[in-house]
Each structure stands twice: as structure tokens, then as C-alpha cells.
Design an enzyme around this catalytic site. Structure first.
Site, PDB file in Angstrom:
ATOM      1  CE1 TYR A  93     -13.948   3.125  -8.278  1.00 16.41           C
ATOM      2  CE2 TYR A  93     -16.405   1.735  -8.128  1.00 16.41           C
ATOM      3  CZ  TYR A  93     -15.244   1.707  -7.984  1.00 16.41           C
ATOM      4  OH  TYR A  93     -14.814   0.915  -6.398  1.00 16.41           O
TER       5      TYR A  93
ATOM      6  CG  ASP B  66      -2.124   1.102   1.155  1.00 17.84           C
ATOM      7  OD1 ASP B  66      -3.755   0.041   1.512  1.00 17.84           O
ATOM      8  OD2 ASP B  66      -2.120   2.184   0.957  1.00 17.84           O
TER       9      ASP B  66
ATOM     10  N   GLY C 158      -6.758   1.075  -5.721  1.00 15.59           N
ATOM     11  CA  GLY C 158      -6.990   1.930  -6.328  1.00 15.59           C
ATOM     12  C   GLY C 158      -8.282   2.599  -5.815  1.00 15.59           C
TER      13      GLY C 158
ATOM     14  CE  LYS D 176     -12.700  -0.462  -9.242  1.00 15.12           C
ATOM     15  NZ  LYS D 176     -11.580  -0.803  -8.361  1.00 15.12           N
TER      16      LYS D 176
ATOM     17  CG  HIS E 286     -19.975   1.381  -9.009  1.00 17.07           C
ATOM     18  ND1 HIS E 286     -20.078   0.791  -8.311  1.00 17.07           N
ATOM     19  CD2 HIS E 286     -20.601   2.584  -8.921  1.00 17.07           C
ATOM     20  CE1 HIS E 286     -20.432   1.546  -7.064  1.00 17.07           C
ATOM     21  NE2 HIS E 286     -21.061   3.034  -7.536  1.00 17.07           N
TER      22      HIS E 286
ATOM     23  CG  LEU F  96      -0.928   0.625  -7.539  1.00 15.45           C
ATOM     24  CD1 LEU F  96      -2.085   0.407  -7.946  1.00 15.45           C
ATOM     25  CD2 LEU F  96      -0.737  -1.035  -7.453  1.00 15.45           C
TER      26      LEU F  96
ATOM     27  CB  SER G 134     -17.101  -1.876  -8.889  1.00 16.74           C
ATOM     28  OG  SER G 134     -18.089  -1.372  -8.038  1.00 16.74           O
TER      29      SER G 134
END
Ligand SMILES: NC(=O)c1ccc[n+]([C@@H]2O[C@H](COP(=O)([O-])OP(=O)(O)OC[C@H]3O[C@@H](n4cnc5c(N)ncnc54)[C@H](O)[C@@H]3O)[C@@H](O)[C@H]2O)c1
Length: 251
Positions: free
Chosen positions: A135, A32, A69, A139, A110, A48, A108
């Protein structure tokens, strides 16, 4: 034989906090940008998009659970592009280079949110992605770029279209898409362990066995062996009424 080491990215985040107790018994490494901790786990702190940090994180790793993310459905392209697009592409490229066997990544609901918003429920996992916001589009891109990596090499990927991943639903709009902690842990472990020959779709809804279900779990059950045990209905009488059953992207 030793269990393979699993790298968990986004390990300081909320989903990881619910997941990590379910990965007990596996050698773990946490990654992280902010310090992450879990008993017995190694840690690497970094970005990342920093190749050297990713190399350190992936050294000797057999599988990755990628959660790092930006999880904000109202975020702008500028806020999403680094963590959700460039970051994921960098992680996949590094995983291919270092010989990782499986990447399980947080997509997600989404990515399919416009189906739900338009009333096409339950949403079939095999329908084309139809995001409802930038968003969700990041994904859907992640699912596409993962399928490219899978197609060209030995790396296998499983996208999990996480629903509302909270210990308990708080609003009526979360009831149709809730993913409770025990089911989160189960679906991630199933995704880590699924035989690559069974993973035909590559991306699956990850929600609990909710009575007010908007996400068809048939493929996740058949291909991953996911058998959710929780149901948001248990909380239905005490959640706040925010005026909608459509939790992802209200029309
Ligand atoms: N929480 C939910 O209900 C939900 C639902 C669907 C999907 N997801 C997805 O699950 C994942 C985890 O979500 P969360 O709620 O735990 O988010 P979170 O913000 O609590 O945790 C994300 C973690 O990723 C780290 N991170 C972000 N960008 C990074 C980068 N470039 N390099 C290194 N570390 C970075 C952050 O420091 C943070 O600790 C996200 O990909 C999110 O889109 C979450």
C-alpha cells in the site's frame, strides 16, 4: 470573479466525509464509483479507469482533491493496482489534458513508514520515500508519477501523506500520526491555494500538531502555510493501549 470548481474524487468515502464541510463556498463536483452527496455539489458516478467518466468529471474543473483509492494497508498488489496505480495515472493524464491547475492527492504516511518502523523519527519530509508495505509503495509511486506530470507541464501537484484520518484516535498507536478533522480541512485548503513556486517538495506529511509527533512538519508549515491546531494528547488518557507508539507499520 467566480471561485474555480473543485473536483473531489472518492467523495463517498470516510476522509471526504470529514473534508467536505471545509470546502464550503467553492463550487464542488463529487466523483466516486458509488453515489456521493453533498448540499449544492454536482455529482458524477464512475470508475477512475473509465476515460469517459473522467472527462465528464473534469470538464470545467480548476483543481482536484483526489481521495479515491484503496485505503487498506494490508491489501495485496492485485487489490491496490487498479485504484491506486492505474486509477491515479489515468486521473493525472486526464487532468493534464483538460487543463487542471492543481491536483491535491491523498498519499499516506505509509510511503515513509519504514523510516518510522526503524525508529528514525521524526521523519523528515525530504528523505527518500521508504514504504513499509505494498500500500505504501503504491503511494510512493503516486508521488513519483505526480512529480513527472508536474515537471513536464502546467499542472501542479501536492501530495499529502495523510496520517490516521479519523475524528478521534482510538488506539495508542494512532497518537503519533493522528490527523484531526479541522487540520485535515486546513491542510487540504492550504494545498489547493499554495503558490506553485512554494511547493518545492511536492509531498508533505499531513498530521495534527501531536505531542508524540513522528512526522516533521517543518516543510509543510513553510511551503504550504499549514498551521495545525489539534493534538492527539487530548485523547491519550482514554485510547485503547494496543502496545505500540509506532502506528504505521509496526516492526
Ligand atoms: N483513512 C485514513 O486514515 C487514511 C490515511 C492515509 C491515507 N488515506 C488515503 O485517503 C484516501 C481516502 O481514504 P478513505 O479512508 O476515505 O477511504 P474510503 O474507502 O472510505 O473511500 C475511498 C472512496 O474511493 C472510492 N473509490 C475507490 N476506488 C475507486 C475507483 N477506481 N473509481 C472510483 N471511485 C473509487 C470508493 O468507492 C470510496 O468511496 C485513500 O487514497 C487512502 O489511501 C486514508
Amino acid at each position: 470573479m467566480d471561485a474555480e470548481r473543485v473536483l473531489v474524487t472518492g467523495a463517498a468515502g470516510r476522509v471526504a466525509g470529514q473534508l467536505l464541510p471545509g470546502l464550503e463556498g467553492r463550487p464542488l463536483r463529487l466523483f466516486d464509483r458509488t453515489a456521493a452527496e453533498h448540499p449544492g455539489a454536482e455529482t458524477v458516478t464512475g470508475e477512475l479507469t473509465d476515460p469517459a467518466a473522467l472527462e465528464r468529471a473534469l470538464d470545467g474543473v480548476g483543481a482536484v482533491v483526489h481521495l479515491a483509492g484503496n485505503p487498506d494497508p494490508s491489501a495485496s498488489w492485485a487489490e491496490l493496482r487498479g485504484p491506486n496505480v492505474e486509477g491515479f495515472a489515468a486521473l493525472l493524464a486526464a487532468a493534464e489534458r483538460t487543463g487542471v491547475r492543481r491536483v491535491v492527492f491523498a498519499s499516506s504516511v505509509h510511503a515513509m513508514g519504514a523510516h518510522e518502523a526503524d525508529g528514525r523519527v521524526p521523519v523528515d519530509a525530504a528523505w527518500p520515500p521508504r514504504p513499509c508495505c505494498p500500500y505504501g509503495a503504491t503511494k510512493a509511486f503516486d508521488e513519483a508519477v505526480a512529480s513527472v506530470a508536474t515537471r513536464r507541464g502546467a499542472l501542479s501537484t501536492v501530495g499529502l501523506r495523510l496520517g490516521a484520518t479519523v475524528p478521534e484516535p482510538a488506539q495508542r498507536s494512532q497518537l503519533a500520526s493522528w490527523l484531526g478533522p479541522a487540520d485535515l480541512r486546513q491542510v487540504v485548503v492550504r494545498a489547493l491555494e499554495a503558490d506553485a513556486r512554494d511547493v518545492r517538495l511536492g509531498a508533505y506529511p499531513a498530521v495534527s500538531a501531536n505531542t508524540r509527533q513522528h512526522w516533521d512538519l517543518t516543510a509543510a508549515r513553510a511551503e504550504l502555510g499549514y498551521a495545525p491546531v489539534l493534538d492527539s494528547e487530548e485523547f491519550a488518557a482514554r485510547v485503547a493501549d494496543d502496545g505500540t507508539d509506532t502506528g504505521v507499520c509496526p516492526a
